[in-house]
Write an enzyme that holds these catalytic residues in place. Structure first.
Site, PDB file in Angstrom:
ATOM      1  N   ASN A 102     -62.882  96.967 -36.042  1.00 13.71           N
ATOM      2  CA  ASN A 102     -61.850  96.849 -35.017  1.00 13.71           C
ATOM      3  C   ASN A 102     -61.930  97.946 -33.975  1.00 13.71           C
ATOM      4  O   ASN A 102     -61.518  97.741 -32.832  1.00 13.71           O
ATOM      5  CB  ASN A 102     -60.466  96.770 -35.659  1.00 13.71           C
ATOM      6  CG  ASN A 102     -60.254  95.374 -36.197  1.00 13.71           C
ATOM      7  OD1 ASN A 102     -60.439  94.410 -35.472  1.00 13.71           O
ATOM      8  ND2 ASN A 102     -59.920  95.256 -37.466  1.00 13.71           N
ATOM      9  N   ASP A 164     -41.373  94.567 -38.647  1.00 15.13           N
ATOM     10  CA  ASP A 164     -40.779  95.318 -39.763  1.00 15.13           C
ATOM     11  C   ASP A 164     -39.288  95.554 -39.490  1.00 15.13           C
ATOM     12  O   ASP A 164     -38.452  95.444 -40.390  1.00 15.13           O
ATOM     13  CB  ASP A 164     -41.519  96.651 -39.925  1.00 15.13           C
ATOM     14  CG  ASP A 164     -43.018  96.428 -39.987  1.00 15.13           C
ATOM     15  OD1 ASP A 164     -43.480  95.818 -40.949  1.00 15.13           O
ATOM     16  OD2 ASP A 164     -43.728  96.843 -39.039  1.00 15.13           O
ATOM     17  N   HIS A 192     -47.427 101.067 -39.152  1.00 15.97           N
ATOM     18  CA  HIS A 192     -47.221  99.669 -39.579  1.00 15.97           C
ATOM     19  C   HIS A 192     -48.144  99.418 -40.774  1.00 15.97           C
ATOM     20  O   HIS A 192     -49.242  98.886 -40.641  1.00 15.97           O
ATOM     21  CB  HIS A 192     -47.541  98.682 -38.451  1.00 15.97           C
ATOM     22  CG  HIS A 192     -47.606  97.267 -38.947  1.00 15.97           C
ATOM     23  ND1 HIS A 192     -46.504  96.578 -39.382  1.00 15.97           N
ATOM     24  CD2 HIS A 192     -48.647  96.430 -39.126  1.00 15.97           C
ATOM     25  CE1 HIS A 192     -46.864  95.381 -39.802  1.00 15.97           C
ATOM     26  NE2 HIS A 192     -48.164  95.260 -39.657  1.00 15.97           N
TER      27      HIS A 192
HETATM   28  P1  NAX Z   1     -56.025  84.713 -37.210  1.00 14.62           P
HETATM   29  O1  NAX Z   1     -57.245  85.036 -38.004  1.00 14.62           O
HETATM   30  O2  NAX Z   1     -55.336  83.416 -37.407  1.00 14.62           O
HETATM   31  O3  NAX Z   1     -56.376  84.817 -35.657  1.00 14.62           O
HETATM   32  C1  NAX Z   1     -57.066  85.886 -35.109  1.00 14.62           C
HETATM   33  C2  NAX Z   1     -57.826  85.369 -33.933  1.00 14.62           C
HETATM   34  O4  NAX Z   1     -58.395  86.496 -33.273  1.00 14.62           O
HETATM   35  C3  NAX Z   1     -58.982  84.429 -34.301  1.00 14.62           C
HETATM   36  O5  NAX Z   1     -58.864  83.229 -33.573  1.00 14.62           O
HETATM   37  C4  NAX Z   1     -60.215  85.225 -33.894  1.00 14.62           C
HETATM   38  O6  NAX Z   1     -61.258  84.382 -33.416  1.00 14.62           O
HETATM   39  C5  NAX Z   1     -59.654  86.104 -32.800  1.00 14.62           C
HETATM   40  N1  NAX Z   1     -60.444  87.310 -32.511  1.00 14.62           N
HETATM   41  C6  NAX Z   1     -61.124  88.091 -33.387  1.00 14.62           C
HETATM   42  N2  NAX Z   1     -61.768  89.069 -32.723  1.00 14.62           N
HETATM   43  C7  NAX Z   1     -61.461  88.905 -31.424  1.00 14.62           C
HETATM   44  C8  NAX Z   1     -61.853  89.575 -30.250  1.00 14.62           C
HETATM   45  N3  NAX Z   1     -62.683  90.620 -30.306  1.00 14.62           N
HETATM   46  N4  NAX Z   1     -61.374  89.141 -29.065  1.00 14.62           N
HETATM   47  C9  NAX Z   1     -60.559  88.071 -28.992  1.00 14.62           C
HETATM   48  N5  NAX Z   1     -60.178  87.371 -30.075  1.00 14.62           N
HETATM   49  C10 NAX Z   1     -60.627  87.785 -31.267  1.00 14.62           C
HETATM   50  O7  NAX Z   1     -55.037  85.952 -37.434  1.00 14.62           O
HETATM   51  P2  NAX Z   1     -53.479  86.062 -37.128  1.00 14.62           P
HETATM   52  O8  NAX Z   1     -52.726  85.587 -38.306  1.00 14.62           O
HETATM   53  O9  NAX Z   1     -53.201  85.460 -35.800  1.00 14.62           O
HETATM   54  O10 NAX Z   1     -53.315  87.664 -37.103  1.00 14.62           O
HETATM   55  C11 NAX Z   1     -53.888  88.446 -36.084  1.00 14.62           C
HETATM   56  C12 NAX Z   1     -53.750  89.919 -36.385  1.00 14.62           C
HETATM   57  O11 NAX Z   1     -52.379  90.288 -36.497  1.00 14.62           O
HETATM   58  C13 NAX Z   1     -54.394  90.387 -37.692  1.00 14.62           C
HETATM   59  O12 NAX Z   1     -55.093  91.605 -37.449  1.00 14.62           O
HETATM   60  C14 NAX Z   1     -53.193  90.674 -38.581  1.00 14.62           C
HETATM   61  O13 NAX Z   1     -53.501  91.644 -39.573  1.00 14.62           O
HETATM   62  C15 NAX Z   1     -52.204  91.186 -37.591  1.00 14.62           C
HETATM   63  N6  NAX Z   1     -50.792  91.195 -37.974  1.00 14.62           N
HETATM   64  C16 NAX Z   1     -50.026  92.212 -37.492  1.00 14.62           C
HETATM   65  C17 NAX Z   1     -48.662  92.273 -37.722  1.00 14.62           C
HETATM   66  C18 NAX Z   1     -47.833  93.365 -37.135  1.00 14.62           C
HETATM   67  O14 NAX Z   1     -46.622  93.373 -37.389  1.00 14.62           O
HETATM   68  N7  NAX Z   1     -48.363  94.337 -36.378  1.00 14.62           N
HETATM   69  C19 NAX Z   1     -48.002  91.271 -38.591  1.00 14.62           C
HETATM   70  C20 NAX Z   1     -48.756  89.977 -38.682  1.00 14.62           C
HETATM   71  C21 NAX Z   1     -50.245  90.129 -38.800  1.00 14.62           C
HETATM   72  O15 NAX Z   1     -50.576  90.450 -40.136  1.00 14.62           O
END
Ligand code: NAX
Length: 341
Positions: A102, A164, A192
């Site tokens: 990341n 949260d 977080h």
């Molecule tokens: P998904 O795996 O459903 O979707 C992520 C999307 O990001 C995928 O479509 C992927 O192709 C795309 N992606 C990956 N690398 C990329 C890049 N370099 N440029 C553009 N797009 C890219 O995950 P989702 O459930 O939507 O969660 C996304 C992120 O949110 C995860 O890292 C997750 O851990 C995080 N979260 C954060 C939360 C918070 O409160 N801060 C809570 C919810 C979630 O867990």
């Protein structure tokens, strides 16, 4: 006023719950929005389906939606960017592996935001590890040379802890029976992650001190403190894992709702209310300057956020916050060791 909003990870689960509300006015009301959606090449076809559905909703407030795999194109003249896309943690990956994957993503996106977005862009990082991803992106944005001679200040990069915060509100409402909108001054401190510090010490429920309301409910102050320490804090911090175990998928609709709450409040103000936002520390509450940590914040009507100062942390909260800050410090050190800072 037309707003240009970039959303990354736009074909993913959170974005699928977020884009339709954003297009319909959940943040900007009647102001028209242009959406710039960023994805990786493998997800572009899926994203085309999302674009079709956005068009099929015929939202009067959606001026345009476009998809790209180029960060500079996605962030061009963006007023706000929701950085949701991130590499997921896979089986066997440790924290350093996740940060390595990341760090690359947020280094590149931060640099593109620094070059291409408006200088006053509001960035909300959702993808994990959100606080440190925000730190990396802010660093790379702020060193970019821009055509307008300005620089994007690192304080324009925030990370999402509103989920949260909202989880904490929901749990207090369930425990006490009080409507959510009568509960004020709940705070999430720190990272977080499961070291976060959900805090009810200064909270009010219908104008009454939350610890006093809980003491009445639990049969004494001692029992109320035990409920907070043994049930409430672990339940808020562990809610993400609980949702995964029940639903077989991570929080999506609630994460989307929280990201929209965060962006709306940061843009239009909180009218004196406190919300939790992970923002760049300038040393408040002993959090080392430069770390992106969750604090109680207010936002004024001009859209500037302030960390609420002058709160007194008791020994228990101080020690929990110190642990969370130690984790953020370790993440920053790892990011620096990997060459991202
Ligand atoms: P998904 O795996 O459903 O979707 C992520 C999307 O990001 C995928 O479509 C992927 O192709 C795309 N992606 C990956 N690398 C990329 C890049 N370099 N440029 C553009 N797009 C890219 O995950 P989702 O459930 O939507 O969660 C996304 C992120 O949110 C995860 O890292 C997750 O851990 C995080 N979260 C954060 C939360 C918070 O409160 N801060 C809570 C919810 C979630 O867990």
């Amino acid at each position: 006023m037309t707003r240009t909003i970039a959303v990354t990870g736009a074909a993913g689960s959170i974005a699928y719950s977020l884009l339709f509300r954003l297009a319909a006015g959940a943040v900007y009301g009647q102001e028209p929005v242009r959406l710039r959606l960023l994805e990786v090449p493998q997800a572009v076809e899926r994203l085309q389906g999302v674009l079709m559905e956005l068009a099929d909703c015929a939202y009067p407030t959606l001026l345009e939606a476009t998809a790209t795999t180029d960060p500079d194109e996605a962030f061009a003249d963006a007023d706000a960017a929701l950085l949701i896309g991130a590499a997921p943690r896979k089986e066997g990956m440790d924290r350093a592996d996740l940060l390595r994957r990341n760090g690359e993503v947020f280094r590149a996106q931060g640099a593109a935001l620094g070059r291409s977005a408006t200088a006053d862009v509001r960035v909300v990082v959702v993808g994990n590890p959100a606080n440190t991803n925000a730190l990396i992106a802010a660093h790379h944005a702020s060193v970019q040379e821009r055509a307008d001679g300005r620089r994007v200040d690192p304080s324009r990069f925030t990370a999402l802890t509103r989920l949260d915060h909202n989880r904490a509100l929901g749990m207090v409402a369930q425990k006490t029976g009080a409507p959510v909108d009568t509960i004020e001054r709940v705070t999430i401190w720190g990272n977080h992650s499961n070291t976060q510090v959900p805090d009810l010490t200064d909270a009010l429920i219908d104008g009454r001190s939350a610890p006093a309301v809980l003491a009445d409910l639990c049969g004494g102050a001692e029992r109320a403190r035990a409920w907070v320490t043994d049930e409430f804090i672990p339940a808020v911090a562990g809610r993400g894992a609980a949702v995964i175990s029940a639903r077989g998928a991570s929080s999506a609709a609630s994460a989307a709702a929280a990201a929209l709450d965060h962006l709306r409040d940061w843009t239009f103000g909180t009218n004196g209310a406190r919300v939790s936002m992970a923002v760049r520390s300038t040393g408040e509450y002993g959090v080392p300057a430069g770390l992106v940590s969750s604090f109680p914040c207010t936002v004024d009507t001009s859209g500037a956020y302030q960390i609420v100062e002058g709160l007194v942390l008791d020994d228990a909260r101080r020690s929990l916050l110190d642990d969370s800050v130690a984790e953020l410090t370790a993440e920053r050190e790892d990011a620096a060791a990997l060459g991202f800072l």
